[in-house]
Scaffold this motif. Sequence first.
Motif, PDB file in Angstrom:
ATOM      1  N   GLN A  54      -8.043  -8.887  -3.622  1.00 48.01           N
ATOM      2  CA  GLN A  54      -7.141  -7.630  -3.962  1.00 48.01           C
ATOM      3  C   GLN A  54      -7.170  -6.697  -2.800  1.00 48.01           C
ATOM      4  OE1 GLN A  54      -8.816  -6.219  -7.775  1.00 48.01           O
ATOM      5  NE2 GLN A  54     -10.894  -5.522  -6.808  1.00 48.01           N
ATOM      6  N   TRP A  55      -6.427  -5.842  -2.620  1.00 48.60           N
ATOM      7  CA  TRP A  55      -6.503  -4.742  -1.462  1.00 48.60           C
ATOM      8  C   TRP A  55      -7.016  -3.433  -2.119  1.00 48.60           C
ATOM      9  CZ3 TRP A  55      -5.704  -6.116   3.369  1.00 48.60           C
ATOM     10  CH2 TRP A  55      -5.011  -7.464   3.476  1.00 48.60           C
ATOM     11  N   VAL A  56      -7.667  -2.750  -1.159  1.00 47.00           N
ATOM     12  CA  VAL A  56      -8.016  -1.545  -1.896  1.00 47.00           C
ATOM     13  C   VAL A  56      -7.053  -0.482  -2.157  1.00 47.00           C
ATOM     14  CG1 VAL A  56     -10.227  -1.717  -0.546  1.00 47.00           C
ATOM     15  CG2 VAL A  56      -8.127  -0.656   0.695  1.00 47.00           C
ATOM     16  N   ASP A  57      -5.830  -0.320  -1.750  1.00 45.30           N
ATOM     17  CA  ASP A  57      -4.805   0.389  -2.224  1.00 45.30           C
ATOM     18  C   ASP A  57      -3.942  -0.178  -3.485  1.00 45.30           C
ATOM     19  OD1 ASP A  57      -3.536  -1.507  -0.766  1.00 45.30           O
ATOM     20  OD2 ASP A  57      -2.282  -0.080   0.166  1.00 45.30           O
ATOM     21  N   ARG A  58      -4.802  -1.347  -4.015  1.00 40.26           N
ATOM     22  CA  ARG A  58      -3.784  -1.604  -5.075  1.00 40.26           C
ATOM     23  C   ARG A  58      -2.562  -2.607  -4.886  1.00 40.26           C
ATOM     24  NH1 ARG A  58      -8.177  -2.422  -8.053  1.00 40.26           N
ATOM     25  NH2 ARG A  58      -9.097  -0.252  -8.144  1.00 40.26           N
ATOM     26  N   THR A  59      -2.379  -2.575  -3.263  1.00 40.57           N
ATOM     27  CA  THR A  59      -1.045  -3.579  -2.951  1.00 40.57           C
ATOM     28  C   THR A  59      -1.103  -4.782  -3.280  1.00 40.57           C
ATOM     29  OG1 THR A  59      -0.698  -2.099  -0.981  1.00 40.57           O
ATOM     30  CG2 THR A  59       0.197  -4.397  -0.986  1.00 40.57           C
ATOM     31  N   PRO A  60      -0.253  -5.537  -3.955  1.00 41.11           N
ATOM     32  CA  PRO A  60      -0.491  -7.066  -4.630  1.00 41.11           C
ATOM     33  C   PRO A  60      -0.730  -7.996  -3.237  1.00 41.11           C
ATOM     34  CG  PRO A  60       1.519  -5.867  -5.423  1.00 41.11           C
ATOM     35  CD  PRO A  60       1.165  -4.984  -4.471  1.00 41.11           C
ATOM     36  N   TYR A  61      -1.721  -8.806  -3.816  1.00 36.97           N
ATOM     37  CA  TYR A  61      -2.127  -9.754  -2.635  1.00 36.97           C
ATOM     38  C   TYR A  61      -1.147 -10.837  -2.853  1.00 36.97           C
ATOM     39  CZ  TYR A  61      -4.545 -13.440  -0.411  1.00 36.97           C
ATOM     40  OH  TYR A  61      -5.180 -14.713   0.195  1.00 36.97           O
ATOM     41  N   ASN A  62      -0.642 -11.146  -1.512  1.00 37.72           N
ATOM     42  CA  ASN A  62       0.534 -12.303  -1.509  1.00 37.72           C
ATOM     43  C   ASN A  62      -0.156 -13.352  -0.324  1.00 37.72           C
ATOM     44  OD1 ASN A  62       2.807 -13.640  -1.161  1.00 37.72           O
ATOM     45  ND2 ASN A  62       4.130 -12.057  -0.150  1.00 37.72           N
ATOM     46  N   GLU A  63      -0.175 -14.489  -0.799  1.00 33.14           N
ATOM     47  CA  GLU A  63      -0.717 -15.322  -0.201  1.00 33.14           C
ATOM     48  C   GLU A  63      -0.014 -15.859   1.138  1.00 33.14           C
ATOM     49  OE1 GLU A  63      -3.320 -18.404   1.047  1.00 33.14           O
ATOM     50  OE2 GLU A  63      -3.845 -17.098  -0.556  1.00 33.14           O
ATOM     51  N   SER A  64       1.361 -15.773   0.849  1.00 32.33           N
ATOM     52  CA  SER A  64       2.210 -16.065   1.886  1.00 32.33           C
ATOM     53  C   SER A  64       2.343 -15.006   3.316  1.00 32.33           C
ATOM     54  CB  SER A  64       3.621 -16.235   1.469  1.00 32.33           C
ATOM     55  OG  SER A  64       4.207 -15.195   0.972  1.00 32.33           O
TER      56      SER A  64
END
Length: 237
Positions: free
Chosen positions: A177-187
Amino acid sequence: MTSETTYVELSFKNEAKPSCAKSRPPAAPKEKSSLHKSNPRFPKVLFASLLVLLLLLAISFFIAFIIFFQKYSQLLKERKTTKELTHTALECLRENVTMEGKDWSCCPKNWKPFSSNCYFISDTTRNWMESEKNCLAMRSHLLVINTKDEQDFITQNTVASSAYYIGLSNPKGEDWQWVDRTPYNESGTFWHSGEPSNFDEDCVALLFRTPLRKWGWNDVSCNEHHRSLCKMTKIYL
């Protein structure tokens, strides 16, 4: 010869001479006629003119007050923004900003601008948590990378001999997870080949692998000390 004396009776009467008209007191000298006769409409015209002038002055003052108030409010807002950022100096560029009323995009001094963001490359080594706290103190976060262009910009400004913490972690051993809550996108990630490779390494660092001559992400222990990258949105004035 006898002489004769003749007496003639004469009578005299004191009579006043008749006057043709009764006596009148001497007439007062006539005043010279004024060259300019007074105009009864003049005071009304003067009053109306003064009233219009006062009305125009009041309108001008009101407009000036509104403009001053708007400028003053904007100045207070900008000072407050700068104060909250805890940065004492900004470096600004004039550009075509889409935000209404904003002509300048600024980054704190010693930060690097790219697109709509500012980036700070720290020379001090810290663990991951301390690195994030340092970024937060500057009203920013550890770097969240969203595009390849952003990744390339960062690697052009970093030193190959150092590793840099970014804002990606896996504190509970679950999903990244990113610190700013940006969705994690594997691609949209830039892991080195074979990474992440260790379930005990819950934080991520950007580093350069010499054999491959390539920048990429590695999972690392959160207690290791590395340099760090902070990111914040540009300030618009």
